[in-house]
Write an enzyme that holds these catalytic residues in place. Structure first.
Site, PDB file in Angstrom:
ATOM      1  N   ASP A   9       0.774  -1.100  -0.008  1.00 28.55           N
ATOM      2  CA  ASP A   9       0.014  -0.112  -0.011  1.00 28.55           C
ATOM      3  C   ASP A   9       1.049   1.002   0.103  1.00 28.55           C
ATOM      4  OD1 ASP A   9      -2.071  -1.606  -0.011  1.00 28.55           O
ATOM      5  OD2 ASP A   9      -2.264  -1.555   2.152  1.00 28.55           O
ATOM      6  N   LYS A  32       0.346  -8.032  -2.244  1.00 27.54           N
ATOM      7  CA  LYS A  32      -0.822  -7.507  -2.363  1.00 27.54           C
ATOM      8  C   LYS A  32      -0.820  -5.985  -3.210  1.00 27.54           C
ATOM      9  CE  LYS A  32      -3.788  -5.397   0.399  1.00 27.54           C
ATOM     10  NZ  LYS A  32      -4.375  -4.263  -0.248  1.00 27.54           N
ATOM     11  N   ASP A  59      -5.802  -7.105  -5.611  1.00 30.41           N
ATOM     12  CA  ASP A  59      -6.984  -6.640  -4.591  1.00 30.41           C
ATOM     13  C   ASP A  59      -7.737  -5.380  -5.279  1.00 30.41           C
ATOM     14  OD1 ASP A  59      -8.550  -6.592  -2.250  1.00 30.41           O
ATOM     15  OD2 ASP A  59      -7.036  -5.468  -1.176  1.00 30.41           O
ATOM     16  N   LYS A  61     -11.230  -5.682  -5.540  1.00 31.92           N
ATOM     17  CA  LYS A  61     -12.744  -5.695  -4.960  1.00 31.92           C
ATOM     18  C   LYS A  61     -13.764  -5.329  -6.062  1.00 31.92           C
ATOM     19  CE  LYS A  61     -11.018  -4.575  -0.209  1.00 31.92           C
ATOM     20  NZ  LYS A  61      -9.770  -4.142  -0.459  1.00 31.92           N
ATOM     21  N   ASP A  64     -19.801  -4.603  -9.370  1.00 29.63           N
ATOM     22  CA  ASP A  64     -20.609  -3.721 -10.454  1.00 29.63           C
ATOM     23  C   ASP A  64     -21.750  -4.779 -11.142  1.00 29.63           C
ATOM     24  OD1 ASP A  64     -21.332  -1.996 -12.790  1.00 29.63           O
ATOM     25  OD2 ASP A  64     -19.152  -1.138 -12.389  1.00 29.63           O
ATOM     26  N   THR A 121     -12.338  -5.597   7.246  1.00 31.13           N
ATOM     27  CA  THR A 121     -12.120  -5.882   8.767  1.00 31.13           C
ATOM     28  C   THR A 121     -12.177  -4.262   9.433  1.00 31.13           C
ATOM     29  OG1 THR A 121      -9.750  -5.807   7.840  1.00 31.13           O
ATOM     30  CG2 THR A 121     -10.893  -7.762   8.454  1.00 31.13           C
ATOM     31  N   GLN A 192      -7.898  -0.887  11.676  1.00 30.32           N
ATOM     32  CA  GLN A 192      -8.782  -2.025  11.629  1.00 30.32           C
ATOM     33  C   GLN A 192      -9.479  -2.408  12.980  1.00 30.32           C
ATOM     34  OE1 GLN A 192      -8.531  -3.523   9.045  1.00 30.32           O
ATOM     35  NE2 GLN A 192      -6.763  -3.643   7.816  1.00 30.32           N
ATOM     36  N   ARG A 213       0.968  -2.718   7.317  1.00 27.26           N
ATOM     37  CA  ARG A 213       2.066  -1.582   8.053  1.00 27.26           C
ATOM     38  C   ARG A 213       3.062  -2.189   9.131  1.00 27.26           C
ATOM     39  NH1 ARG A 213      -3.310   2.147   9.173  1.00 27.26           N
ATOM     40  NH2 ARG A 213      -4.110   0.168   8.694  1.00 27.26           N
TER      41      ARG A 213
END
Length: 235
Positions: A9, A32, A59, A61, A64, A121, A192, A213
């Site tokens: 990320d 990811k 990832d 998600k 639609d 989460t 989270q 992280r």
């Protein structure tokens, strides 16, 4: 040996390059690639990471109408990722369309694994009930999503490790439970809300864990990765 999936990320490719510089070049990682970096760098980020020998969980998600998800998955299949996902809230027809798109777009007989997000989460039961107007308990909702995901022919779900036991009781033995929100005991929880340690996730029966992280913001990322990997494999 099972590898924790590292959540890349980051804001751009340069930040990922700087992060990966902490790892041995021959260390094959499972990473990811999420929306933040994918929307910045495009599919090229996947191609580059694959060229380094890493496996990729894309990832995005997807959520639609079935035809749009079908077409998108045909394109995703051509990237050669190991796994990708949709939102179970999109419904069974959408999930079936997603699988069909992956099957038709795959370059080999082995399509990417396809899993569905149940509840994020970061979502509490109170938020789910108020914001989404879902008036069951959170665990009932998550198990329901897992069941329709399996019925739709998908390989598993993204869920909290706190929900794995109940999902496993209602699905087949090979059904994937991928669990984000993994935090070593000394790590901050952050945004989270439903988190567990790597060891607890192992005991509960998570198939994969995603760690962000605690590794990516560590001063010693490779050492943090090895520590989590060791705990995840119960060594």
């Amino acid at each position: 040996m099972n590898r924790p999936i590292i959540a890349l990320d980051f804001k751009n490719k340069t930040e990922i390059e700087n992060f990966l510089a902490h790892f041995p070049q021959d260390e094959q990682l499972y990473v990811k690639v999420g929306m933040e970096i994918f929307y910045k760098e495009g599919p090229q980020i996947v191609t580059w990471l694959k060229s380094l020998g890493h496996d990729i969980f894309l990832d995005l998600k997807l959520h639609d109408i079935p035809n749009t998800v079908y077409s998108a998955m045909k394109n995703i299949a051509g990237l050669g990722v190991a796994m990708t996902n949709v939102h179970a809230a999109g419904g069974m027809e959408m999930m079936k369309a997603a699988r069909k798109g992956l099957e038709e777009g795959s370059l080999s007989a082995n399509r990417p694994r396809l899993i569905a997000v149940t509840q994020l989460t970061s979502t509490s039961e109170t938020e789910m009930q108020h914001d989404q107007m879902i008036q069951t308990s959170l665990i009932e909702n998550v198990v329901h999503y897992a069941q329709i995901t399996e019925q739709s022919g998908l390989d598993g779900v993204v869920c909290s490790a706190l929900e794995v036991k109940e999902i496993r009781a209602m699905t087949q033995a090979d059904f994937i439970c991928l669990t984000p929100g993994i935090r070593p005991l000394e790590s901050a929880v952050g945004d989270q809300k439903r988190v567990v340690t790597p060891a607890k996730a192992k005991t509960i029966g998570s198939t994969y864990i995603v760690v962000g992280r605690p590794i990516t913001q560590s001063k010693t990322p490779y050492q943090s990765y090895l520590k989590i990997k060791k705990e995840w494999n119960d060594e």
